[in-house]
Design a protein around this motif. Structure first.
Motif, PDB file in Angstrom:
ATOM      1  N   TYR A  28       0.810  -1.219   0.000  1.00  0.00           N
ATOM      2  CA  TYR A  28       0.000   0.000   0.000  1.00  0.00           C
ATOM      3  C   TYR A  28       0.844   1.270   0.000  1.00  0.00           C
ATOM      4  O   TYR A  28       0.323   2.356   0.221  1.00  0.00           O
ATOM      5  CB  TYR A  28      -0.933   0.007   1.210  1.00  0.00           C
ATOM      6  CG  TYR A  28      -2.060  -0.999   1.094  1.00  0.00           C
ATOM      7  CD1 TYR A  28      -3.292  -0.639   0.577  1.00  0.00           C
ATOM      8  CD2 TYR A  28      -1.870  -2.325   1.497  1.00  0.00           C
ATOM      9  CE1 TYR A  28      -4.319  -1.560   0.467  1.00  0.00           C
ATOM     10  CE2 TYR A  28      -2.891  -3.254   1.383  1.00  0.00           C
ATOM     11  CZ  TYR A  28      -4.122  -2.862   0.870  1.00  0.00           C
ATOM     12  OH  TYR A  28      -5.130  -3.783   0.755  1.00  0.00           O
ATOM     13  N   PRO A 191      -6.815   5.779   0.011  1.00  0.00           N
ATOM     14  CA  PRO A 191      -5.856   4.706   0.333  1.00  0.00           C
ATOM     15  C   PRO A 191      -4.418   5.222   0.409  1.00  0.00           C
ATOM     16  O   PRO A 191      -4.064   6.212  -0.231  1.00  0.00           O
ATOM     17  CB  PRO A 191      -6.027   3.723  -0.835  1.00  0.00           C
ATOM     18  CG  PRO A 191      -7.377   4.020  -1.404  1.00  0.00           C
ATOM     19  CD  PRO A 191      -7.568   5.489  -1.218  1.00  0.00           C
ATOM     20  N   PHE A 193      -1.766   4.204  -0.951  1.00  0.00           N
ATOM     21  CA  PHE A 193      -0.975   4.226  -2.181  1.00  0.00           C
ATOM     22  C   PHE A 193      -1.165   5.541  -2.942  1.00  0.00           C
ATOM     23  O   PHE A 193      -0.391   5.852  -3.841  1.00  0.00           O
ATOM     24  CB  PHE A 193      -1.285   3.024  -3.089  1.00  0.00           C
ATOM     25  CG  PHE A 193      -2.745   2.751  -3.337  1.00  0.00           C
ATOM     26  CD1 PHE A 193      -3.490   3.520  -4.204  1.00  0.00           C
ATOM     27  CD2 PHE A 193      -3.370   1.668  -2.723  1.00  0.00           C
ATOM     28  CE1 PHE A 193      -4.827   3.247  -4.445  1.00  0.00           C
ATOM     29  CE2 PHE A 193      -4.704   1.382  -2.955  1.00  0.00           C
ATOM     30  CZ  PHE A 193      -5.439   2.182  -3.813  1.00  0.00           C
ATOM     31  N   ASN A 268     -10.687  -0.810   5.618  1.00  0.00           N
ATOM     32  CA  ASN A 268      -9.389  -1.319   5.188  1.00  0.00           C
ATOM     33  C   ASN A 268      -8.258  -0.413   5.674  1.00  0.00           C
ATOM     34  O   ASN A 268      -7.205  -0.897   6.129  1.00  0.00           O
ATOM     35  CB  ASN A 268      -9.338  -1.439   3.668  1.00  0.00           C
ATOM     36  CG  ASN A 268      -8.126  -2.225   3.189  1.00  0.00           C
ATOM     37  OD1 ASN A 268      -7.913  -3.365   3.596  1.00  0.00           O
ATOM     38  ND2 ASN A 268      -7.321  -1.612   2.343  1.00  0.00           N
ATOM     39  N   THR A 269      -8.455   0.912   5.616  1.00  0.00           N
ATOM     40  CA  THR A 269      -7.415   1.826   6.089  1.00  0.00           C
ATOM     41  C   THR A 269      -7.217   1.704   7.596  1.00  0.00           C
ATOM     42  O   THR A 269      -6.082   1.729   8.093  1.00  0.00           O
ATOM     43  CB  THR A 269      -7.774   3.273   5.722  1.00  0.00           C
ATOM     44  OG1 THR A 269      -7.858   3.389   4.296  1.00  0.00           O
ATOM     45  CG2 THR A 269      -6.725   4.241   6.247  1.00  0.00           C
ATOM     46  N   LEU A 272      -5.121  -1.178   8.331  1.00  0.00           N
ATOM     47  CA  LEU A 272      -3.736  -0.924   7.957  1.00  0.00           C
ATOM     48  C   LEU A 272      -3.042  -0.050   8.998  1.00  0.00           C
ATOM     49  O   LEU A 272      -1.874  -0.270   9.339  1.00  0.00           O
ATOM     50  CB  LEU A 272      -3.673  -0.240   6.587  1.00  0.00           C
ATOM     51  CG  LEU A 272      -4.052  -1.093   5.372  1.00  0.00           C
ATOM     52  CD1 LEU A 272      -4.135  -0.227   4.122  1.00  0.00           C
ATOM     53  CD2 LEU A 272      -3.054  -2.231   5.169  1.00  0.00           C
ATOM     54  N   THR A 304      -7.654  -1.033  -4.462  1.00  0.00           N
ATOM     55  CA  THR A 304      -7.600  -1.722  -3.168  1.00  0.00           C
ATOM     56  C   THR A 304      -7.942  -3.196  -3.337  1.00  0.00           C
ATOM     57  O   THR A 304      -7.300  -4.075  -2.730  1.00  0.00           O
ATOM     58  CB  THR A 304      -8.571  -1.057  -2.178  1.00  0.00           C
ATOM     59  OG1 THR A 304      -8.160   0.303  -1.967  1.00  0.00           O
ATOM     60  CG2 THR A 304      -8.594  -1.784  -0.852  1.00  0.00           C
ATOM     61  N   ARG A 307      -5.038  -5.167  -4.434  1.00  0.00           N
ATOM     62  CA  ARG A 307      -4.083  -5.410  -3.357  1.00  0.00           C
ATOM     63  C   ARG A 307      -4.597  -6.413  -2.343  1.00  0.00           C
ATOM     64  O   ARG A 307      -3.802  -6.977  -1.578  1.00  0.00           O
ATOM     65  CB  ARG A 307      -3.720  -4.080  -2.683  1.00  0.00           C
ATOM     66  CG  ARG A 307      -2.788  -3.240  -3.542  1.00  0.00           C
ATOM     67  CD  ARG A 307      -2.836  -1.769  -3.207  1.00  0.00           C
ATOM     68  NE  ARG A 307      -1.849  -1.022  -3.983  1.00  0.00           N
ATOM     69  CZ  ARG A 307      -2.008  -0.686  -5.264  1.00  0.00           C
ATOM     70  NH1 ARG A 307      -3.119  -1.039  -5.913  1.00  0.00           N
ATOM     71  NH2 ARG A 307      -1.062  -0.012  -5.906  1.00  0.00           N
TER      72      ARG A 307
END
Length: 470
Positions: A28, A191, A193, A268-269, A272, A304, A307
């Motif tokens: 990411y 995200p 990235f 998802n974030t 992470l 996302t 990934r």
């Protein structure tokens, strides 16, 4: 000294190198590389200083682009950073997430030729990053404290921009947010990235150094009464964003394996940030993912899903590519990473199996009809229905504000879609129907660009200063 006139004739447009696809899809990290100082200066020298800077006009915050490009050419990086901040409180973020192809770079005079636009966004990012590495900070040595205090509700881009402008006017700024990190969707929706979270943390350091106070993990209306803010502060700025997703009411949206874009990206974030493995619901290994929607949030979902190990990702959009709202750069990155785009397809239904799991999306082809009212309107083509196999479906149809009840109870006017009304009648820019409450960003505009939220916050800070210091 060599003549640098018409540098665009001799130096090709270059963007920083990106991480190779095979490597970047494994994690990411930000995929864009960075200029070295000579490259940045060389790219800045391509600006022809056309005298009528369309780039500046197309920028929502009206950055002094030719002026700071000249400073970069001369190696005056700290001065360039200072000039950037005169119009944009968050240049390192806008340099990363703005769709420059639709804004400044798309309006560059050179873009209308075969030479290609000046790489404005990449230079903006490099200048700010380099200046901060060299220790640059806003010079507030001439600011005199006024004794005035303002509460800011929401630590997203509008709230951060407002706090910056208030501190430059000598007004104390306390920022309340329900999350434990600043940034709003900059941190939790975009995200890593595209925007490394360390960039947002650095901006927090800058703002705290300016005297901004962050009161995080405090939700207004739950942990702090809004009325108390009005009692304790001279004014309040509301930058609560737009988090209610548009529900297309597709049959089958309740099936297992259907996600709404923003909750999906935020979850998802968050995991992470906690350095946790993907939960079972996000185990896309070997699965076929269909993303519905063609905006930048849809592109974030595409990339996302890649990934998260998806076997395939298809992006369904009801118009053609020319009418797509997402950034051309993000579409390009999605394609490079393996996303297939299915244009002019209208989703009709999400289909499930006997166990209540997604198995396909039923779509119909569309044709575009120009009716003189904005973008061409998609019209379904009878007899063209088809099924797209899918194990996961992500719906990305846009977002609406979710006005909290405490706004209405304090007389703040809303329009029919729930957006806060500002600047009506004789009001100052970003001032609501309550004279001490100001607002900006997506809760005023609906879901929009980060840079426009920054503009609203900047203008609100100026209006608040005008109201309090008159």
């Amino acid at each position: 000294m060599p003549d640098k006139s018409f540098q665009f004739l001799h130096v090709e447009r270059q963007t920083p190198r990106t991480v190779p696809v095979a490597i970047r899809v494994l994690g990411y990290g930000e995929i864009a590389g960075d200029f070295a100082a000579p490259q940045a200066a060389g790219q800045a020298e391509r600006c022809i200083d056309c005298g009528n800077p369309y780039c500046e006009h197309a920028c929502p915050v009206h950055n002094y682009i030719p002026n700071w490009l000249k400073l970069v050419q001369d190696g005056r990086i700290l001065e360039a950073a200072t000039l950037m901040h005169e119009t944009n409180p968050l240049p390192e973020i806008c340099g990363r997430v703005c769709p420059q192809d639709r804004l400044c770079e798309g309006s560059c005079t050179l873009e209308q030729t075969d030479f290609g636009s000046v790489t404005i966004g990449s230079i903006e990012r490099w200048v700010t990053d380099e200046a901060l590495r060299q220790g640059w900070r806003p010079d507030l040595s001439r600011v005199r404290e006024t004794g005035k205090r303002v509460a800011i509700v929401g630590a997203g881009p509008a709230g951060l921009a407002c706090a910056d402008r208030l501190r430059r006017a000598g007004i104390a700024a306390d920022v309340y947010d329900s999350q434990n990190e600043i940034g709003g969707l900059l941190t939790f929706g975009i995200p890593p990235f595209k925007l490394d979270k360390g960039v947002v943390r650095t901006r927090r350091d800058v703002l705290e150094g300016m005297g901004v106070r962050f009161l995080l993990g405090r939700e207004v209306g739950r942990d702090v009464e809004f009325g108390q803010l009005l009692d304790d502060y001279d004014a309040v700025f509301v930058g609560t964003g737009a988090y209610t997703y548009v529900d297309a009411e597709l049959p089958g949206r309740e099936l297992h394996g259907v996600h709404d874009a923003l909750p999906f990206l935020i979850a998802n974030t968050e995991r992470l940030l906690r350095d946790e493995p993907a939960p079972h619901a996000f185990d896309f290994r070997g699965k076929h993912v269909v993303v519905l929607g063609g905006g930048d949030t849809g592109m974030d979902c595409n990339r996302t899903a890649i990934r998260l190990g998806a076997a395939s990702v298809s992006c369904v959009y009801r118009r053609d590519e020319a009418n797509m709202p997402g950034s051309a750069r993000e579409v390009k990155y999605s394609r490079e990473e393996g996303v297939e785009f299915l244009f002019q397809r209208q989703p009709l239904q999400i289909l499930g199996d006997a166990e209540g799991k997604v198995r396909a999306v039923r779509v119909i082809d569309t044709t575009l009809v120009k009716d003189g009212h904005g973008r061409a309107r998609p019209q379904n083509v009878p007899g063209t229905e088809a099924e797209l196999p899918a194990d996961v479906v992500i719906q990305s149809f846009g977002f609406l504000p979710s006005p909290p009840d405490w706004l209405r109870s304090h007389g703040v006017a809303l329009d029919r879609s729930g957006r806060i009304v500002t600047g009506a009648g004789s009001s100052l820019p970003q001032q609501t129907s309550h004279p001490r409450i100001f607002a900006g960003g997506d809760n005023v505009r609906g879901a929009d660009l980060v840079v426009r939220a920054v503009y609203d916050g900047r203008e609100a800070g100026g209006s608040i200063a005008q109201a309090l210091l008159a």
